[in-house]
Design a protein around this motif. Structure first.
Motif, PDB file in Angstrom:
ATOM      1  N   PHE A  48       0.837  -1.202   0.000  1.00 45.59           N
ATOM      2  CA  PHE A  48       0.000   0.000   0.000  1.00 45.59           C
ATOM      3  C   PHE A  48       0.870   1.250   0.000  1.00 45.59           C
ATOM      4  N   PHE A  49       1.798   1.332   0.952  1.00 44.48           N
ATOM      5  CA  PHE A  49       2.617   2.540   1.060  1.00 44.48           C
ATOM      6  C   PHE A  49       3.616   2.647  -0.091  1.00 44.48           C
ATOM      7  N   GLU A  50       4.162   1.513  -0.515  1.00 48.01           N
ATOM      8  CA  GLU A  50       5.115   1.537  -1.620  1.00 48.01           C
ATOM      9  C   GLU A  50       4.437   2.040  -2.896  1.00 48.01           C
ATOM     10  N   TYR A  51       3.182   1.642  -3.104  1.00 46.63           N
ATOM     11  CA  TYR A  51       2.461   2.096  -4.294  1.00 46.63           C
ATOM     12  C   TYR A  51       2.237   3.605  -4.243  1.00 46.63           C
ATOM     13  N   TRP A  52       1.700   4.097  -3.129  1.00 48.66           N
ATOM     14  CA  TRP A  52       1.367   5.521  -3.054  1.00 48.66           C
ATOM     15  C   TRP A  52       2.608   6.395  -2.898  1.00 48.66           C
ATOM     16  N   ALA A  53       3.739   5.826  -2.451  1.00 52.31           N
ATOM     17  CA  ALA A  53       4.979   6.590  -2.353  1.00 52.31           C
ATOM     18  C   ALA A  53       5.653   6.740  -3.710  1.00 52.31           C
ATOM     19  N   TRP A  54       5.697   5.650  -4.507  1.00 53.64           N
ATOM     20  CA  TRP A  54       6.579   5.657  -5.670  1.00 53.64           C
ATOM     21  C   TRP A  54       5.932   5.223  -6.986  1.00 53.64           C
ATOM     22  N   ARG A  55       4.778   4.641  -6.970  1.00 52.60           N
ATOM     23  CA  ARG A  55       4.239   4.075  -8.204  1.00 52.60           C
ATOM     24  C   ARG A  55       3.044   4.839  -8.785  1.00 52.60           C
ATOM     25  N   HIS A  56       2.236   5.444  -7.931  1.00 53.64           N
ATOM     26  CA  HIS A  56       1.010   6.057  -8.439  1.00 53.64           C
ATOM     27  C   HIS A  56       1.320   7.245  -9.344  1.00 53.64           C
ATOM     28  N   ASP A  57       0.573   7.348 -10.443  1.00 51.54           N
ATOM     29  CA  ASP A  57       0.717   8.467 -11.374  1.00 51.54           C
ATOM     30  C   ASP A  57      -0.241   9.581 -10.927  1.00 51.54           C
TER      31      ASP A  57
END
Length: 436
Positions: A335-344
């Protein structure tokens, strides 16, 4: 008027280890909500970095007695790390099952106790008897966190009184709210406040017999349908509740769950968790609105007709996510990895309704309109023109994204991450004045 239903004791409290039987909860009242108190009332949160006097004090000042610079600079310090795709290759450092067990203990400590659940049930019962004496056709619906399976200990009760009143007849709704305020005062309720001129007219009160606080509005039917769908999602896989409780606890500790300050609501975080589990490979949750609808209502809200439909026969989906063996700890890191570095953030809209992503361009969310900004976009699954991230401004998006990065780095780097992850954030204006 709908008969009041006793609160059922759940067969599964939603915090058992992955791979055990899925939650078998039942609907409450016509709103379809579920209160699921834990069978054990163990509160193990103190070891997990929850707000204690010692932790709060250490967060306020550094060793020289000055405000901690890390607290002053949120929104500026980690900007250079945003968008680093390489950071997305990181892994959880802590042992997943040990960390998952700690998170299970955390959730148990956040769930309402059986005693609290029973007090809330009595509060609603008393109100139902009173309302029924004045409006024979009235029906009581519970919505929001008290009924959608994601309410924490001590949360208020949101109540909608369903009456045969036209949606656009604000005057009739205000009349009901004002009469309710008078009735509540007459029967000895405390802290009765009538907000007749609010966007949604409501009355707030506390029942002195139970100590429970409630907010009452009229005909909030879309919210009731929304509550039912969130509750149904929670019934499919216990990991959703575990993840959502951990994320909501983090958001509260780090003060990024306050829409009036430009951050996200608890409801938005729950949708973000549902979306993550829809997008896992293999998926943990289905897209209920993408399946043949077994629940369907057309509801009016303001000038709009809202189509509330989805597949609600979720007992048939009890083993849907079994092929995915990810632990709660691994999902929290994801969850945090996605919103920290992956979400456009520049182009993407999170959509639980579709189980995927939409673009800001196709939603018409590319420009600021009045006070509505679209810097982080989360589509409401029923009111699809509503962006839950519209309240986030340029200052708060910076702080929010830095908090996502901070959380991801802690889970990536720390063997015992929870105390630091849940360390309370102290705003610069909340520092205690220095002595002398």
């Amino acid at each position: 008027m709908a008969a009041f239903a006793a609160v059922p004791a759940p067969e599964n409290d939603g915090v058992e280890a992955m791979g055990t039987a899925h939650a078998n909860t039942q609907s409450l009242w016509s709103g379809g909500g579920v209160w699921a108190p834990p069978r054990s009332q163990t509160n193990a949160t103190s070891s997990l970095g929850t707000s204690t006097k010692t932790t709060s004090t250490s967060a306020k000042k550094d060793k020289d007695g000055k405000p901690n610079p890390s607290q002053r600079e949120r929104g500026h310090r980690q900007t250079h790390e945003r968008g680093r795709r390489g950071a997305g290759d990181a892994q959880l450092r802590a042992e997943p099952m040990r960390l998952s067990n700690q998170l299970h203990d955390l959730v148990r400590g956040l769930l309402p106790t059986q005693e609290e659940t029973e007090r809330k049930a009595r509060t609603v019962y008393f109100l139902q008897m009173m309302v029924g004496s004045a409006w024979k056709q009235a029906k009581i619906d519970i919505f929001g966190s008290a009924a959608n399976s994601f309410g924490v200990r001590g949360s208020d009760i949101d109540i909608s009184i369903d009456l045969p009143i036209e949606e656009d007849d604000r005057e009739a709704k205000v009349e009901v709210i004002e009469k309710l305020g008078e009735m509540l005062q007459q029967v000895g309720m405390e802290r009765v406040v009538v907000l007749a001129h609010a966007r949604v007219p409501l009355v707030k009160y506390v029942d002195p017999r139970t100590g429970c606080a409630s907010d009452i509005c009229v005909n909030n039917r879309v919210a009731v349908a929304n509550t039912k769908m969130l509750c149904d999602y929670a019934r499919i896989d216990v990991r959703l509740r575990q993840l959502a409780f951990a994320v909501k606890h983090w958001a509260k500790a780090r003060q990024v769950n306050e829409t009036y300050r430009g951050t996200l609501s608890s409801y938005a975080y729950v949708l973000m968790c549902i979306h993550l589990l829809q997008r896992r490979n293999p998926p943990i949750l289905p897209c209920l609105q993408g399946m043949r609808p077994s629940f369907s209502k057309l509801l009016q809200k303001g000038d709009d007709i809202v189509k509330c439909e989805y597949f609600d026969e979720v007992d048939k989906l009890g083993r849907y996510g079994d092929r995915n063996r990810e632990s709660v700890a691994e999902l929290l890191f994801s969850f945090f990895e996605y919103w920290a570095w992956r979400h456009d953030y520049a182009h993407s809209v999170v959509s639980v309704r579709t189980g995927g992503f939409l673009t800001k361009a196709e939603k018409g969310w590319t420009k600021r309109i009045g006070n509505e900004r679209h810097l982080i976009c989360i589509e409401d699954p029923f009111e699809t023109g509503h962006d839950l991230g519209r309240v986030v401004d340029r200052n708060s998006i910076s702080a929010l994204r830095d908090e996502f990065v901070r959380a991801a780095k802690i889970l990536r780097d720390e063997e015992d991450p929870l105390p630091k992850l849940f360390q309370p954030y102290i705003r610069p204006d909340e520092h205690e004045p220095s002595e002398g």
